[in-house]
Design a protein around this motif. Structure first.
Motif, mmCIF file in Angstrom:
data_model
loop_
_atom_site.group_PDB
_atom_site.id
_atom_site.type_symbol
_atom_site.label_atom_id
_atom_site.label_comp_id
_atom_site.label_asym_id
_atom_site.label_seq_id
_atom_site.Cartn_x
_atom_site.Cartn_y
_atom_site.Cartn_z
ATOM 1 N N ARG A 111 0.809 10.399 4.649
ATOM 2 C CA ARG A 111 0.141 9.335 3.906
ATOM 3 C C ARG A 111 0.928 9.102 2.622
ATOM 4 N N ILE A 112 1.610 7.996 2.544
ATOM 5 C CA ILE A 112 2.383 7.650 1.362
ATOM 6 C C ILE A 112 1.668 6.509 0.653
ATOM 7 N N VAL A 113 1.278 6.758 -0.584
ATOM 8 C CA VAL A 113 0.491 5.787 -1.349
ATOM 9 C C VAL A 113 1.318 5.287 -2.524
ATOM 10 N N LEU A 114 1.445 3.968 -2.631
ATOM 11 C CA LEU A 114 2.135 3.339 -3.746
ATOM 12 C C LEU A 114 1.132 2.510 -4.523
ATOM 13 N N ASN A 115 1.139 2.640 -5.828
ATOM 14 C CA ASN A 115 0.220 1.823 -6.623
ATOM 15 C C ASN A 115 0.918 0.574 -7.135
ATOM 16 N N GLY A 116 0.127 -0.281 -7.759
ATOM 17 C CA GLY A 116 0.669 -1.544 -8.238
ATOM 18 C C GLY A 116 0.977 -1.548 -9.709
ATOM 19 N N ASP A 117 1.155 -0.370 -10.294
ATOM 20 C CA ASP A 117 1.428 -0.262 -11.728
ATOM 21 C C ASP A 117 2.825 -0.805 -12.017
ATOM 22 N N PRO A 118 2.944 -1.908 -12.757
ATOM 23 C CA PRO A 118 4.265 -2.472 -13.043
ATOM 24 C C PRO A 118 5.201 -1.488 -13.715
ATOM 25 N N ALA A 119 4.645 -0.524 -14.452
ATOM 26 C CA ALA A 119 5.490 0.440 -15.162
ATOM 27 C C ALA A 119 6.272 1.321 -14.196
ATOM 28 N N ARG A 120 5.777 1.411 -12.924
ATOM 29 C CA ARG A 120 6.447 2.261 -11.947
ATOM 30 C C ARG A 120 7.280 1.454 -10.968
ATOM 31 N N ASN A 121 7.574 0.195 -11.321
ATOM 32 C CA ASN A 121 8.402 -0.648 -10.482
ATOM 33 C C ASN A 121 9.853 -0.212 -10.646
ATOM 34 N N GLN A 122 10.262 0.759 -9.839
ATOM 35 C CA GLN A 122 11.529 1.436 -10.065
ATOM 36 C C GLN A 122 12.752 0.603 -9.698
ATOM 37 N N SER A 123 12.553 -0.538 -9.035
ATOM 38 C CA SER A 123 13.695 -1.382 -8.694
ATOM 39 C C SER A 123 14.229 -2.131 -9.908
ATOM 40 N N GLY A 124 13.455 -2.122 -11.004
ATOM 41 C CA GLY A 124 13.885 -2.821 -12.201
ATOM 42 C C GLY A 124 13.485 -4.285 -12.234
#
Length: 323
Positions: A152-165
């Motif tokens: 189970r891989i969970v990704l949130n929508g927190d813009p601060a964690r948008n690692q692609s830049g």
């Protein structure tokens, strides 16, 4: 009238003109098709910069430095990555007909000849009308409790964690319309919101797209939910597992747009039991897995049309040639 001998053919063009003025205008599928037409064109379409530009425009998340390095170790660099990732293996959920579930006593695939990956990399991109609204990279450590826990891989929508830049985006839709969603609105979401979830194995230097690209199901409650599904071959020739990705959309600030709140990936067998991380790794690392994908692809394609069959055959054989 010009004589036949004076007409210019494609092969008469200087290679630099083809490489700088023509090939960069093609998308990945078209470039792959061009490469199969002649040995000459195959030679000039292997440039990694060309394929790198195509891949990064298709999946902006892979601009992440870690992924860029991993792709450089693939046998043909970005061209190999594109061949692995452009289309999911199988999206027809009707193939999931076997009613056997996983258990501790069931024979499992062997990992004797293949090392465990110490990590898996997820590259996730969501678009609305071809505009990026979510782009994220997640690195999953497989050396801890991953093997014995439900995958189970969970990704949130927190813009601060948008690692692609990339700057976070939003879906420009009237929220009032969604609160009273009708069939037309649901159909619009299913056609307009596309998702790619590419799982990368740095150890084996392979990638697979685990998304059906378009949702197979959409519904609305307090939020908007989209479900993407593909079917993967299991260890046994008759086994099928279902990979589900569920996207939750929430209302943005001021109630004027939608944004991605959460993206969850999990894998289930035909009895709807969640697979553990070890089970999933054994499936995707099994040498016969790509042959099973070929078998499933052909059985699906032959039920549709010849061009689809040919594309499936070419894609599968390209993969098998590298194994």
């Amino acid at each position: 009238m010009a004589s036949a001998s004076s007409l210019t053919t494609f092969s008469d063009l200087h290679p630099l003109i083809i490489q700088t003025q023509i090939l960069p205008r093609l998308d990945g599928q078209s470039l792959s098709s061009v490469a199969t037409t002649s040995s000459y064109l195959r030679t000039i379409t292997v440039d990694d910069i060309l394929w790198s530009n195509i891949c990064k425009s298709t999946w902006p998340s892979i601009t992440h430095p870690r992924i860029d390095h991993v792709i450089s170790t693939f046998s043909a660099g970005h061209r190999s990555f594109f061949q692995d990732s452009f289309q999911p293996p199988i999206t027809d959920v009707k193939h999931l007909t076997c009613r056997r579930s996983w258990s501790n006593t069931q024979p499992s695939c062997s990992l004797t000849h293949h090392p465990w990956p110490s990590e898996l990399i997820s590259a996730v991109d969501i678009r609305y009308h071809n505009n990026i609204v979510y782009s994220r990279v997640e690195i999953t450590d497989t050396t801890t409790n991953f093997l014995t826990s439900e995958l189970r891989i969970v990704l949130n929508g927190d813009p601060a964690r948008n690692q692609s830049g990339l700057e976070p985006g939003s879906i420009d839709m009237k929220v009032d319309r969604l609160l009273h969603a009708d069939d037309e609105t649901i159909s619009h979401l299913k056609e307009s919101v596309t998702l790619n979830w590419i799982l990368i194995d740095p150890t084996r230097k392979r990638a697979v797209n685990l998304s059906s690209i378009k949702p197979v199901l959409a519904w609305v409650d307090n939020h908007i939910h989209l479900r993407y599904v593909i079917v993967l071959p299991g260890c046994d020739s008759s086994e099928r597992v279902e990979c589900r990705i569920e996207v939750t959309l929430g209302v943005g600030k001021g109630g004027v747009a939608l944004h991605v709140r959460e993206v969850i990936l999990h894998v289930k067998d035909a009895a709807c039991n969640c697979l553990k991380g070890k089970d999933f790794l054994m499936i995707v690392k099994e040498p016969a897995w790509f042959l099973s994908c070929l078998e499933l692809a052909l059985s699906t394609a032959f039920s549709t049309d010849l061009p689809t069959t040919i594309r499936c055959c070419r894609r599968a054989m390209q993969r098998l040639e590298r194994d």
